[in-house]
Write an enzyme that holds these catalytic residues in place. Structure first.
Site, PDB file in Angstrom:
ATOM      1  CB  VAL A   1      -0.978   0.023   1.191  1.00 20.28           C
ATOM      2  CG1 VAL A   1      -1.960  -1.136   1.119  1.00 20.28           C
ATOM      3  CG2 VAL A   1      -0.239   0.038   2.529  1.00 20.28           C
TER       4      VAL A   1
ATOM      5  CE1 TYR B   1      -1.258   2.109  14.904  1.00 19.59           C
ATOM      6  CE2 TYR B   1      -2.184   3.273  16.788  1.00 19.59           C
ATOM      7  CZ  TYR B   1      -2.290   2.308  15.793  1.00 19.59           C
ATOM      8  OH  TYR B   1      -3.441   1.559  15.703  1.00 19.59           O
TER       9      TYR B   1
ATOM     10  CE  LYS C   1      -3.897   3.308  12.630  1.00 19.27           C
ATOM     11  NZ  LYS C   1      -4.448   2.568  11.472  1.00 19.27           N
TER      12      LYS C   1
END
Length: 247
Positions: free
Chosen positions: A63, A154, A158
């Protein structure tokens, strides 16, 4: 209950070779959808396909490589009805010990991957006039959890997923494409199993329901947002966190 049925629809799930992604794929198939299972690890994806009653299409997909995403769309030859951007990674470390590579890998998989897949398949959905995208975010896109390991990259990734979700929802709302996100709390998975048991217990104690979620509980939320039962919902980040963010 027919509004939850996905019969006749095709769902593409990224990072579906294991964990939450695999459970999402299994749940959507149980709801009637044809599955396109993708993962960066071709062997893992192929092995995972053996768990399905009806064998899904299986494709290797990086991806983080926009050309790889475009090539996948060409190989499939049609636009899926549902896209679940699930692929994700985490590298926990104090910020001063977070390397450039750590930062780049996490942002590339978690955020670039969502954008690349949404740009390719979401644009095709918009041209067709229908489709549903569900991004797997995290409660960490909204709050900083109390924990012993710092996950700056992280959390940032998000938070970015949440804003990409809302922006695309607005852009494609009149095109018949809905874009939503599911934001899990602490869930039993390969990502959380690597932490010491005392940390896991502390996280459970900090959650009002006093337990971790299970992958099937995340998958059910994805099924809802992907289905016609959520036909007037777009731009939503649905927290599935056992109440953690209510404190």
């Amino acid at each position: 209950m027919g509004k939850f049925d996905l019969t006749g629809k095709t769902a593409l799930i990224t990072g579906a070779g294991r964990g939450i992604g695999l459970q999402i794929a299994l749940t959507l198939q149980e709801a009637g959808a044809d599955i396109i299972l993708t993962d960066a690890d071709a062997i893992r994806a192929t092995d995972a396909a053996d768990q399905f009653l009806v064998k899904p299409q299986v494709h290797q997909l990086d991806v983080t490589d926009s050309q790889s995403v475009r090539d996948l769309a060409a190989r499939i030859g049609f636009c899926p009805d549902i896209l679940v951007n699930n692929a994700g990674v985490s590298r926990a470390a104090p910020t001063k010990h977070t390397t450039d590579e750590d930062w780049r890998v996490v942002l590339s998989v978690n955020l670039d991957g969502v954008f690349y897949c949404s740009r390719t398949f979401g644009s095709l959905m918009a041209e067709r006039g229908s489709g549903a995208i569900v991004n797997i975010s995290s409660m960490c896109g909204d709050v900083v959890t109390r924990q012993e390991s710092v996950v700056t990259a992280y959390n940032a990734s998000k938070a970015g997923v949440n804003m990409v979700t809302k922006t695309l929802a607005c852009e494609w709302a009149r095109s018949g494409v809905r874009v939503n996100a599911v934001a899990p709390g602490f869930v039993r998975s390969e990502m959380t199993d690597k932490y010491p048991e005392e940390v896991v217990k502390a996280w459970s104690d900090q959650t009002p329901m006093r337990r971790f979620g299970q992958p099937h509980e995340i998958a059910s939320a994805v099924q809802f947002l992907a289905s016609d039962a959520a036909s007037y919902i777009t731009g939503t980040v649905l927290l599935v966190d056992g109440g953690y963010t209510c404190w």
